[in-house]
Scaffold this active site. Structure first.
Site, PDB file in Angstrom:
ATOM      1  N   GLU A 175     -13.844 -53.985  36.471  1.00  0.00           N
ATOM      2  CA  GLU A 175     -12.647 -53.615  35.715  1.00  0.00           C
ATOM      3  C   GLU A 175     -11.570 -54.685  35.842  1.00  0.00           C
ATOM      4  O   GLU A 175     -11.623 -55.542  36.720  1.00  0.00           O
ATOM      5  CB  GLU A 175     -12.093 -52.270  36.180  1.00  0.00           C
ATOM      6  CG  GLU A 175     -12.147 -52.002  37.672  1.00  0.00           C
ATOM      7  CD  GLU A 175     -11.353 -52.945  38.524  1.00  0.00           C
ATOM      8  OE1 GLU A 175     -10.227 -53.301  38.112  1.00  0.00           O
ATOM      9  OE2 GLU A 175     -11.835 -53.342  39.597  1.00  0.00           O
ATOM     10  N   GLU A 318     -12.891 -56.191  39.861  1.00  0.00           N
ATOM     11  CA  GLU A 318     -13.626 -56.991  38.875  1.00  0.00           C
ATOM     12  C   GLU A 318     -15.128 -56.728  38.895  1.00  0.00           C
ATOM     13  O   GLU A 318     -15.842 -57.164  38.003  1.00  0.00           O
ATOM     14  CB  GLU A 318     -13.403 -58.505  39.068  1.00  0.00           C
ATOM     15  CG  GLU A 318     -11.967 -58.956  38.967  1.00  0.00           C
ATOM     16  CD  GLU A 318     -11.813 -60.465  39.166  1.00  0.00           C
ATOM     17  OE1 GLU A 318     -12.845 -61.154  39.350  1.00  0.00           O
ATOM     18  OE2 GLU A 318     -10.674 -60.950  39.129  1.00  0.00           O
TER      19      GLU A 318
END
Length: 356
Positions: A175, A318
């Protein structure tokens, strides 16, 4: 509930117990004392059950990075301004982010999907599934409409379906979105009943005053919106984020296609709680990659009843922790496919006789 979302949820079945048992039996025939490879063995058994293949192999692995902005950034909950989401998005698309480096090392693809960045981002490698230009400020009212939460969940599931068509059989949740630890904390508190003081962490590195403010914002968002703990879509609508909803969709989509889904850290954990609430059977398809240094992650893993593979004090997000754990998943699969049995090697099985 949207008919497509209901169909997705209804399509999720429990993993294959027969193949899991076959994998367990095979492990006991390998040239080692039973159980001596510890968690690698339980991982291999789980992967066999998920995929329905006793010796699975994942030639293509994809990190699904969902990107979105958060209106709650207006409340000063992050050490970075909201514009950093867009800036980091371009960095990721150019291959310069940590997830790009670690995914390359693990032989995984990175797919970056815009579900709610508050800007018009153009790049040939960006997948555009934008639902809206970021959420509203949840401290003042609902983050989004219920239909938008459903749309974001389906965006994640549909991205998985496309990747499966392209050969991916293993997914990692990733994300990007300034402010998303605040929204994730609110989601976790709403779904579990845990207090914000226990769950809210420093995120991008806010100081003591910033942490106090962040806790107060989550408390206010929960008080203003009164999300229904028994309705995950209501929780996502009122205090969630578009990328959190999309990651819940990634998890549901992976489970529907009998693919393992590797959870990254705290934000992924919030999405996993929402996915489990929507479809309890999806929990069996989740693998916890690492124990994040973000304050609430340990509590999330306890709620999910998951044991992390790695403890590296990471809190970047991430999908970075997920990418690192792919090496262990590959190792478990190689053990199943390449290690000799007692019969193959002519080695005594410990019962006093050689097996050849």
């Amino acid at each position: 509930m949207n008919d497509k979302l209901r169909q997705l949820i209804d399509s999720i079945a429990q993993p294959d117990g027969v193949e899991a048992s076959a994998a367990s039996a095979h492990l006991d025939q390998l040239t080692k004392p039973p159980g001596s490879l510890g968690k690698l063995e339980s991982l291999a058994i789980q992967l066999a059950g998920i995929t329905g293949v006793d010796k699975p192999e994942f030639d293509r692995k994809t990190v699904m990075v969902m990107a979105a902005d958060h209106g709650v950034c207006e409340e000063g909950v992050s050490a970075f301004p909201a514009e950093v989401t867009q800036q980091m998005l371009y960095n990721m698309l150019s291959g310069g982010a940590a997830i790009n480096v670690l995914a390359r090392h693990a032989g995984a693809d990175v797919q970056v999907i815009d579900v709610g960045v508050n800007a018009d981002v153009a790049h040939p490698d960006l997948v555009n599934r934008k639902v809206r230009m970021g959420t509203s400020n949840m401290a003042k009212g609902p983050a989004m409409l219920r239909t938008e939460a459903e749309q974001a969940v389906l965006a994640g599931a549909e991205a998985v379906a496309e990747a499966v068509k392209g050969g991916t059989r293993l997914f990692v949740t990733g994300e990007l979105g300034i402010g998303n630890t605040t929204a994730s904390a609110a989601v976790v508190c709403a779904l579990t009943g845990l207090e914000p003081e226990v769950i809210v962490g420093r995120g991008t590195g806010v100081d003591v005053a910033g942490l106090t403010r962040k806790i107060a914002v989550v408390c206010r968002a929960l008080d203003v919106n009164q999300p229904d703990a028994n309705d995950a879509l209501d929780v996502l609508t009122k205090v969630g984020g578009l990328e959190i909803a999309a990651l819940a969709g990634v998890i549901l989509g992976a489970a529907a296609h009998r693919c393992p889904v590797v959870l990254d850290g705290f934000i992924s954990g919030a999405a996993a709680l929402a996915a489990r609430a929507l479809a309890p059977a999806s929990a069996a398809y989740m693998l916890a990659s690492h124990a994040s240094d973000e304050r609430g992650h340990a509590a999330v893993l306890r709620q999910l009843k998951l044991e992390p593979m790695l403890h590296l004090d990471m809190r970047l997000g991430e999908g970075t922790g997920g990418a690192l754990s792919l090496h262990l998943i590959d190792a478990a699969c190689r053990i199943m496919r390449e290690m000799a049995t007692f019969v193959d090697a002519g080695v005594s099985d410990g019962q006093g006789a050689a097996q050849r």
